[in-house]
Motif scaffolding. Structure first.
Motif, mmCIF file in Angstrom:
data_model
loop_
_atom_site.group_PDB
_atom_site.id
_atom_site.type_symbol
_atom_site.label_atom_id
_atom_site.label_comp_id
_atom_site.label_asym_id
_atom_site.label_seq_id
_atom_site.Cartn_x
_atom_site.Cartn_y
_atom_site.Cartn_z
ATOM 1 N N SER A 58 0.975 -1.264 -0.115
ATOM 2 C CA SER A 58 0.096 -0.056 0.007
ATOM 3 C C SER A 58 0.908 1.081 0.079
ATOM 4 O O SER A 58 2.206 1.121 0.471
ATOM 5 N N ASP A 59 0.248 2.243 -0.289
ATOM 6 C CA ASP A 59 1.107 3.518 -0.388
ATOM 7 C C ASP A 59 0.432 4.539 0.438
ATOM 8 O O ASP A 59 -0.258 5.483 -0.126
ATOM 9 N N PRO A 60 0.529 4.644 1.655
ATOM 10 C CA PRO A 60 -0.272 5.606 2.394
ATOM 11 C C PRO A 60 0.148 7.173 2.181
ATOM 12 O O PRO A 60 -0.864 7.884 2.022
ATOM 13 N N THR A 61 1.222 7.255 1.549
ATOM 14 C CA THR A 61 1.544 9.005 1.158
ATOM 15 C C THR A 61 1.524 9.029 -0.160
ATOM 16 O O THR A 61 1.391 10.384 -0.738
ATOM 17 N N GLY A 62 1.171 8.100 -1.145
ATOM 18 C CA GLY A 62 0.891 8.264 -2.311
ATOM 19 C C GLY A 62 2.231 8.739 -3.024
ATOM 20 O O GLY A 62 2.260 8.612 -4.426
ATOM 21 N N ALA A 63 3.498 8.674 -2.290
ATOM 22 C CA ALA A 63 4.654 9.050 -2.899
ATOM 23 C C ALA A 63 5.225 8.051 -3.808
ATOM 24 O O ALA A 63 6.022 8.478 -4.535
ATOM 25 N N LEU A 64 4.572 7.044 -3.444
ATOM 26 C CA LEU A 64 5.409 5.658 -4.542
ATOM 27 C C LEU A 64 4.702 5.900 -5.975
ATOM 28 O O LEU A 64 5.377 5.248 -6.935
#
Lengths: 241, 310
Positions: free
Chosen positions: A224-230
């Motif tokens: 999952s990509d909680p910060t969306g930074a990926l």
């Protein structure tokens, strides 16, 4: 930073299974941008170590594509892999120090494998051991070192070659909070010099210590990509900021 | 907080070889305290003895064959002493005229008596037990059947009581046995070589298993298969050199002692089985070959094992 390094690491729909068991990693896609600092979190058994194994080229994925420093790792001939491994620094969860070598020789190992002359490696290895607080234990063998000391030797070995990417599996698990913070600062310093850092940890307090870090969370093999930074990475982050 | 130590340009990474003492340290070295040098020493010692035995038999056969290839014995089996002497002279004269005959030597009666002494006792009565007269004939060529038949024809007129035999026909079974022993020695040397290679293979596998963690670490730090194989190659090469030197010393010692004992037998045929300098050179090459086989086996074993890793 060279062009190859500039391309970082990209996973595209990567899956990994051991034998005929179910997949331990499923549809993992992300990009690690050069000079960024990543924490990989997740519960025990979520697949952190498996993902790190793919990152430090100990394992090939069962499916999907991996590009590292601009090169397709999956189709790369096996004989080219050592050159890539020398661009990586790895802190293993179980340290994996060579038992019959001294702390000095363990730290010097990556440089010796890379063909660095003895005269050229003595000072950097001594400096590194001094920095991790082991200048008085240079000649000690792993069996005579405490867990925390072994971990610091393992970290010194991982960073001594100033790798393009540092992969650390629970690197602060056996050290006191003060040393944990000190080691984290070492990783940050390396990161500022351009090294991409990936630290797997289940210690949520550690995440707050590096504010500019990006977080990758694994849950039962799914990322999952909680910060969306990926997916939408901040291009300006790291890289000597 | 002070900055972490910086790595200089001189520590730039490359694909330079990882060798020498530092590389050797990666595998704990038991040396003479471990079984490997001793296993190799025993194998080399046995191989040296087998090869030396084969070479000695070969030399013995060559020497004996060269000696008797053109050798012919003429027996004058005439009971009457006077007639026997007359036929001996006639036979010698007839043979001396033949171009194929190189030399003629009548075996003196004293020599015959000495030969027969164990059976007939001292001072045997020549009249009571007539002993054939013997003429030792050397031919200019090998004693072929047609030459022998022609000489028999010559003798039939001059000395009717004469019987002519090629010496090689008596020793044929002995040569056949020597030939078999030669092949046996060669087969033993080959078998010992294969066994040594198998022992090294097992030792390399065992060392690989024992040092699996170290190998994996070096592998993951960017060590190449060749670098890792070279570490084992060097280690086993050192063990094989130690074992080879000890094995050669033991084997050569055994061969020297056996050689001295055979020489003491005083047998003409056995005396021809001595080892020449070329033979000793060949024997000295055995441990070198052993070291090369050991290193090659170790290298191939380690490389094939590493290929199973990513």
């Amino acid at each position: 930073m060279n062009d190859a390094q500039g391309e970082g690491v990209t996973f595209d729909n990567v899956g990994l299974r051991y034998g005929t068991d179910r997949e331990v990693l499923r549809d993992v896609s992300f990009t690690l941008f050069p000079g960024s600092f990543y924490f990989l979190t997740g519960a025990s058994g979520a697949g952190k170590t498996s993902l790190l194994k793919l990152l430090y080229l100990a394992q090939r994925p069962s499916r999907g594509a991996i590009r590292m420093f601009g090169t397709d790792i999956i189709t790369m001939p096996r004989k080219r892999l050592p050159a890539f491994r020398r661009r990586l620094g790895v802190v293993f969860q179980d340290f994996r120090l060579v038992p019959h070598l001294s702390a000095f020789d363990n730290v010097a190992l990556p440089l010796r494998v890379s063909g660095v002359r003895e005269d050229d490696l003595r000072k950097p290895v001594s400096d590194m051991l001094d920095w991790v607080g082991l200048s008085d234990r240079m000649d000690a063998h792993p069996a005579t070192l405490s867990g925390g000391e072994q971990q610091r030797v393992a970290i010194a070995r991982a960073v001594i070659g100033r790798p393009d990417m540092l992969v650390a599996d629970e690197p602060t698990g056996n050290v006191d909070p003060e040393m944990a913070l000190k080691l984290l600062r070492l990783f940050e310093s390396l990161n500022r010099l351009g090294t991409t850092v990936v630290v797997a940890t289940h210690d949520v307090h550690l995440l707050k210590k590096v504010p500019e870090s990006l977080i990758m969370r694994l849950d039962k093999g799914k990322l999952s990509d909680p910060t969306g930074a990926l997916r939408y990475p901040p291009r300006a982050s790291g890289g000597g900021s | 907080m002070k900055k972490p130590p910086a790595i200089k340009d001189s520590t730039a990474r490359g694909l330079n070889p990882f060798r020498g003492e530092q590389a050797a340290q990666l595998v704990p070295q038991a040396r003479l305290a471990g079984p490997m040098p001793w296993v190799i020493a025993i194998m080399i010692a046995l191989t040296v003895v087998a090869v030396a035995g084969g070479l000695a038999l070969n030399n013995m056969a060559d020497s004996a064959r060269a000696e008797i290839a053109g050798g012919v014995t003429v027996q004058i089996m005439e009971p009457s002493l006077t007639m026997r002497e007359r036929q001996v002279l006639a036979a010698e004269a007839a043979l001396a005229e033949d171009p194929v005959v190189a030399s003629i030597r009548r075996v003196p009666d004293e020599e015959l008596d000495a030969l027969l002494e164990p059976w007939l006792g001292v001072g045997s009565d020549n009249e009571a037990v007539p002993v054939p007269a013997l003429i030792d004939v050397r031919l200019r060529e090998d004693a072929k059947e047609d030459t022998l038949n022609r000489l028999r024809g010559v003798l039939a007129t001059a000395a009717p009581a004469a019987r002519l035999d090629a010496q090689s026909s008596w020793l044929g079974p002995v040569f056949s046995a020597i030939q078999s022993l030669k092949w046996l020695a060669a087969a033993l040397a080959i078998l010992l070589g294969i066994t040594s290679a198998a022992a090294v293979w097992l030792a390399a596998r065992s060392a690989l298993g024992t040092n699996q963690d170290t190998i994996e670490v070096v592998h993951l730090l960017g060590g190449t298969d060749r670098q890792i194989a070279r570490i084992f190659e060097r280690s086993i090469g050192f063990d094989a050199t130690l074992g080879g030197a000890v094995g050669l010393a033991i084997g050569a010692g055994v061969v020297a002692v056996l050689g001295r004992q055979f020489v003491a037998l005083g047998s003409g045929m056995v005396a021809g089985g001595g080892l020449g300098w070329l033979d000793w050179l060949l024997i000295a090459l055995i441990p070198i070959a052993g070291v090369l086989v050991a290193m090659l086996t170790a290298r191939l074993t380690v490389l094939s094992s590493l290929r199973r890793m990513l």
